[in-house]
Design a protein around this motif. Structure first.
Motif: not given
Length: 480
Positions: A142-156
């Motif tokens: 499984t490969l993912t993209l980088p982080s764009y900012g801290k998220v919690r439950d899928g919400v920034p």
């Protein structure tokens, strides 16, 4: 064994998922090279290709005349899908356009990759245990993209600092990053690696990749490939907005789009690329790479892990990329997050033909009248795709060496044999259709016909359930 299909799926969706599961299962752990002899085209395939050729000629004529070819483009896209469903491989128009080549020197911030001599095989290595048993492991990653900012439950946590622009561009070019990963994977592995992959949304609405790989590589090498894979987007810069709102370029038949203030013709797509190529100091518009989070698993055929990852690969195939958002319709924060991402995508060029290039003073490739920035019809700009317009299922050519139509026929044959029916070719002219007069004594009432159909389906289902129970008791899995 892979788990049952989720309850929310319709019958066609369940069938589609089961078909993909059969395709994945059949090619994952092959121990022999698949044959690659194509079948002769049938009458229906020939008819579709001839129709597609006529549409292509009309598209070219419309382009030369500067006419709107939107309707023809939609028709051509639908025909391409029908040709694929009919069992033909590849693209009907081929790949005839030239490709611009820039320097292939690797970026200084990307690690180098080893290169092995290619072996003419699609099979991975085998390992012999002390007891003499031979194992041919495969992999699930499984490969993912980088982080764009801290998220919690899928919400920034902080939408103002979340990098929506980078998230949008990464989603737009994720399919190219996957292609580059496969190229690097084969170069390092030293054989023609085959794969079955699916693209799904993360909770934060960014696409990520699940991939089944035939054969195995050392984990250290695979991690090195992931870290060294990137894709550079060599497109004209979009730093300066030249036209927006009501101040937009004007279309002139036979010429193209003009600057509304000076009357000058805007540079075409090819001219903009020529200017980019002539600039030795030019930088790519965007560089996309994978994030640090990934999952790498070794898988043996016939083990519970193989069934687990098979189910995981195909779990969300029938749902759109925006379905995680739909599942949280009461969550205003999730809806706001999706709206901000869609807005970030609104004016980002999704392809060379995207209308958004007019915003930056460039005519899109194959420009036509009526194009406006922010109103591109491409899939990437639709809320249901969230920037990713590529295919949801990616299957290498020599995975199972069968098209979906051939897998569908295999499943049909299996079911008919299990039910004790002969597998005879379907004759399209086996019925003669004509109106039935009201009160015809030879036609039972509708309620009776429905009851008979239900009874027949129940009999088939009971028979299939018995087969499934017998096979489960032996430790196998039903293919239908």
């Amino acid at each position: 064994m892979a788990g049952p299909a989720p309850d929310y799926l319709s019958l066609p969706a369940k069938r589609n998922r089961q078909l993909r599961m059969a395709q994945c299962r059949e090619g994952w752990h092959l121990d022999h090279e698949p044959a690659s002899t194509p079948n002769e085209p049938d009458e229906e395939q020939r008819r579709l290709v001839e129709f597609r050729a006529d549409v292509h000629a009309q598209q070219e004529a419309a382009g030369r005349a500067g006419q709107d070819s939107t309707g023809l483009d939609i028709l051509a896209e639908g025909l391409d899908e029908e040709i694929t469903k009919a069992g033909m491989r590849g693209h009907v128009t081929g790949r005839t356009t030239g490709r611009r080549v820039r320097s292939t020197r690797r970026r200084q911030d990307a690690p180098d990759l080893p290169k092995r001599k290619m072996a003419a095989t699609t099979l991975g290595r085998t390992f012999t245990a002390p007891d003499g048993r031979v194992y041919r492991p495969s992999m699930f990653i499984t490969l993912t993209l980088p982080s764009y900012g801290k998220v919690r439950d899928g919400v920034p946590l902080d939408p103002d600092t979340y990098d929506y622009r980078r998230a949008a561009r990464d989603a737009l070019h994720f399919s190219k990053l996957i292609d580059r990963f496969v190229q690097n994977l084969r170069r390092v592995a030293g054989y023609d690696v085959q794969y079955f992959a699916t693209v799904e949304p993360q909770q934060r609405l960014a696409p990520h990749l699940h991939m089944a790989i035939r054969g195995t590589l050392p984990r250290a090498e695979l991690k090195q490939i992931i870290a060294a894979t990137y894709h550079q987007v060599w497109w004209p810069p979009t730093d300066t907005i030249r036209f927006e709102g009501d101040h937009l370029p004007l279309w002139q038949d036979g010429t193209g789009y003009l600057d509304p203030d000076t009357g000058e013709v805007l540079p075409t797509w090819e001219q903009a690329l020529d200017q980019l190529d002539a600039d030795d100091d030019a930088q790519p518009l965007h560089v996309v790479g994978f994030g640090e989070q990934h999952n790498i698993q070794s898988v043996l055929a016939g083990t519970p892990a193989a069934g687990k990852w098979l189910g995981y690969l195909t779990k969300y195939l029938t749902k759109s990329l925006a379905d995680p958002l739909d599942a949280a319709t009461d969550d205003q924060a999730r809806r706001d997050h999706a709206a901000r991402l869609v807005e970030a995508l609104r004016f980002e060029p999704c392809s060379p033909t995207c209308a958004n290039w007019l915003r930056y003073g460039i005519q899109p490739k194959n420009a036509r009248p009526g194009m406006q920035p922010g109103r591109c019809r491409g899939k990437a700009h639709k809320p249901g795709h969230l920037g990713y317009a590529g295919r949801r299922v990616l299957v290498s050519r020599k995975w199972s060496n069968k098209t979906l139509a051939e897998h569908r026929q295999d499943r049909r044959t299996w079911v008919l044999e299990a039910l004790g029916h002969p597998d005879q070719p379907t004759d399209p002219h086996r019925y003669i259709w004509k109106p039935v007069p009201a009160g015809d004594a030879n036609v039972p009432p509708l309620a009776v016909r429905l009851l008979r159909t239900v009874a027949e389906r129940q009999r088939w289902r009971a028979h299939m359930n018995r087969l499934e129970q017998d096979l489960s008791a032996m430790g196998g899995e039903v293919a239908a």
